[in-house]
Design an enzyme around this catalytic site. Structure first.
Site, PDB file in Angstrom:
ATOM      1  N   TYR A 162       0.798  -0.936   0.055  1.00  0.00           N
ATOM      2  CA  TYR A 162       0.092  -0.040   0.027  1.00  0.00           C
ATOM      3  C   TYR A 162       0.869   1.212   0.122  1.00  0.00           C
ATOM      4  O   TYR A 162       1.642   1.375   0.849  1.00  0.00           O
ATOM      5  CB  TYR A 162      -0.948  -0.194   1.248  1.00  0.00           C
ATOM      6  CG  TYR A 162      -2.113   0.930   1.372  1.00  0.00           C
ATOM      7  CD1 TYR A 162      -2.187   2.109   0.495  1.00  0.00           C
ATOM      8  CD2 TYR A 162      -3.082   0.623   2.351  1.00  0.00           C
ATOM      9  CE1 TYR A 162      -3.466   2.875   0.540  1.00  0.00           C
ATOM     10  CE2 TYR A 162      -4.093   1.812   2.401  1.00  0.00           C
ATOM     11  CZ  TYR A 162      -4.073   2.608   1.459  1.00  0.00           C
ATOM     12  OH  TYR A 162      -5.220   3.638   1.501  1.00  0.00           O
ATOM     13  N   CYS A 163       0.670   1.935  -1.193  1.00  0.00           N
ATOM     14  CA  CYS A 163       1.304   3.454  -1.022  1.00  0.00           C
ATOM     15  C   CYS A 163       2.912   3.204  -1.209  1.00  0.00           C
ATOM     16  O   CYS A 163       3.475   2.592  -1.811  1.00  0.00           O
ATOM     17  CB  CYS A 163       0.934   4.259   0.228  1.00  0.00           C
ATOM     18  SG  CYS A 163       1.652   6.049   0.116  1.00  0.00           S
ATOM     19  N   VAL A 164       3.634   3.758  -0.009  1.00  0.00           N
ATOM     20  CA  VAL A 164       5.019   3.753  -0.124  1.00  0.00           C
ATOM     21  C   VAL A 164       5.422   2.290   0.187  1.00  0.00           C
ATOM     22  O   VAL A 164       6.525   1.712  -0.469  1.00  0.00           O
ATOM     23  CB  VAL A 164       5.601   4.592   0.959  1.00  0.00           C
ATOM     24  CG1 VAL A 164       5.177   4.308   2.288  1.00  0.00           C
ATOM     25  CG2 VAL A 164       7.218   4.789   1.079  1.00  0.00           C
TER      26      VAL A 164
END
Length: 580
Positions: free
Chosen positions: A313-315
């Site tokens: 998720y994301c980074v």
């Protein structure tokens, strides 16, 4: 005056008085403008100063004052004025949804004057010459924050709702608001919700499970199965370490983790440790090698399986891309059966407004704010709030500081304010190497403990989810992963943004998602031929996951947390999620 007589307040000016003095000020400004423009026209030899005396700027000034005079005319002699034509975006502006902003002529004039000035200020940025695209975007971002800060809704004397509330309560709203503001100043963070309404482990992050491993970087949580049979290939979720993992385990009704467990998936989640001075030397290599790869190997060994499904998720999705490239380079790509990316970027060419915070000056500031080797999470929270200042800053200034309202309980906003600290060495290298220099898409430009990264060699089956209104990882940026990975890939565009686009349980019946079975070269091509499906994309994802490997096994032994080679260390949600 008698000794006990209360002082008499001067009478408030009438509407006619205010209209008169508004006309006087407006006429004076118009005379000064016309005189200035005439001077320029009568003296063509005067030097042209871009942005001040060039023909385009003068034309924009004429337009601005012509529109201003029309506003004044509507205030002063409304019966003779032309009907107002309001832009759709102005009509939808939540700051001015109360009828008082339109029913009262003075406040209607204040509102429309502000919107007019805002539009012209933002348009002027777009018309400035001699700026490169990055400079223009930075100026546009700064100007947008300036005009949002100067909104009349943010000031007690120009907000009709605040004036009414102050008169009704005898100023009690201002005292309550002052208390809220002083509390926020003391804790160094803007409050968005009633923190007393939530508790991690009691009202949030309640899916049953156990911590089965703890390192200096992360805790590994294994969740208790709820089905008799489970997919043979387990799932490891890597949440971003710039926030707490329980965004995927809010209330049971919103929990992606609980939902996945109920679908017959053996779920593991990495709960990252909030940084402190002991993590001064932690870098991206650690999050890849000692974090993601270590967790993958741990789960494989615990369950005796050759491979795992993964979510980043994301980074943590950006990092998962690097992990896949490292495993591929080492001949170990088969350790990961599939990879799912939630709003994650690998190519930062079009990374959105966060690029405005990545320059040498900003990087030096982060170094100055991290004397002990870690960045206080409140600084990151303030940065993300600025991306949506109208909703996440000024809305709360108006409601909770000026109107003195109580904070409403909202689990998502509680999570948003539950900040984590970041190792500054990692954070600085991430901003420099990825956001600024975009090295992840250059083969061999980065390496993890001696292994060069080339994401163009990744062939792992991949599911990519993007949010249509995502302001942190714009869909145009997320899309670019499809241009680099070489394996089978499915792209899904979900309604809403970075959080609500992901946390959208099927039972809620909200939003929609788009899929396209054709090969598409661009996101625009994808959207043009996409099929829209109402509701959550989660069922589409679980169907896709089962196509990667549908084999099932009975729940026994290590499939139950604590019953295998790794004993239970603590009940979920563990200790790291509570660390400050």
């Amino acid at each position: 005056m008698a000794e006990n007589d209360a002082p008499t307040l001067p009478p408030l000016p009438s509407l006619e008085d205010m209209q008169h003095w508004t006309w006087v000020m407006g006429r004076a400004q118009q005379m000064m403008l016309e005189a200035g423009l005439k001077t320029l026209e009568d003296n063509p030899a005067l030097p042209i100063i871009p942005g001040f005396t060039d023909p385009q700027t003068i034309a924009r000034a004429r337009d601005f004052w012509a529109e201003s005079m029309r506003l004044w005319q509507r205030l002063i002699v409304p019966e003779l004025a032309e009907p107002a034509e309001e832009k759709p975006e102005h009509a939808r502006d939540k700051r001015f949804k109360a009828p008082q902003w339109r029913d009262n002529p003075v406040f209607d004039w204040i509102r429309q004057s502000y919107l007019l000035i805002s539009d012209h200020l933002l348009a002027n940025v777009d018309q400035l010459e001699g700026l490169d695209p990055k400079q223009r975007e930075q100026m546009r971002f700064a100007m947008r924050n300036i005009v949002e800060a100067m909104s009349p809704s943010n000031f007690p004397a120009t907000n009709p709702l605040v004036i009414e509330k102050t008169l009704e309560s005898g100023g009690e709203n201002l005292l309550a608001g002052l208390k809220n503001m002083l509390s926020d100043i003391a804790k160094g963070q803007l409050t968005h919700t009633d923190a007393k309404a939530f508790e991690v482990g009691r009202t949030l992050a309640t899916t049953p499970g156990k911590v089965v491993k703890r390192t200096t970087l992360y805790e590994l949580i294994q969740y208790t199965p709820t089905t008799e049979q489970v997919l043979e290939v387990p799932l490891i979720i890597f949440p971003p370490w710039i926030n707490r993992y329980y965004i995927l385990d809010l209330s049971p009704e919103k929990s992606f983790i609980k939902w996945a467990v109920d679908q017959g998936v053996t779920v593991f989640v990495v709960s990252w440790r909030s940084a402190d001075a002991t993590m001064k030397g932690v870098t991206w290599d650690d999050y890849v090698e000692a974090g993601q790869i270590d967790a993958i190997d741990t789960v494989r060994a615990l369950l005796g399986v050759p491979s795992v499904h993964t979510i980043g998720y994301c980074v943590a999705g950006t990092t998962l891309a690097a992990t896949l490239a490292v495993l591929t380079a080492r001949g170990q790509a088969d350790k990961v059966k599939s990879a799912t990316f939630f709003t994650a970027q690998v190519d930062f060419t079009r990374a959105g407004e966060l690029l405005n915070f990545v320059d040498d000056e900003q990087l030096r500031l982060i170094e100055q704010l991290s004397p002990e080797g870690y960045l206080d999470g409140r600084y990151m929270a303030a940065t993300f709030n600025l991306l949506r200042g109208r909703d996440l800053i000024w809305n709360y200034v108006t409601n909770n500081y000026l109107l003195g309202q109580d904070y409403a309980p909202f689990d998502l906003l509680y999570w948003n304010g539950d900040t984590t600290n970041l190792p500054s060495a990692w954070h600085l290298s991430y901003l420099r190497d990825l956001y600024r220099d975009n090295l992840l898409v250059r083969p061999g430009a980065l390496s993890i403990r001696g292994t060069p990264i080339d994401i163009g060699q990744v062939t792992t089956p991949t599911y990519v989810q993007a949010g249509r209104e995502d302001h942190i990882a714009p869909p145009e940026s997320v899309w670019r992963i499809t241009e680099h990975f070489k394996g089978p890939l499915k792209f899904v565009l979900a309604g809403s943004g970075h959080i609500a686009g992901v946390v959208n349980p099927p039972a809620a019946g909200k939003y929609q998602y788009w899929t396209n079975d054709r090969a598409c070269a661009t996101l625009a091509d994808f959207v043009a031929g996409a099929h829209e499906t109402k509701g959550s994309w989660w069922p589409d994802w679980i169907d896709w996951l089962r196509t990667q490997d549908a084999a099932q096994v009975p729940v026994a032994g290590a499939r139950r947390p604590g019953d295998g080679a790794l004993p239970a260390l603590a009940e979920a949600p563990g200790d790291y999620v509570r660390m400050r």
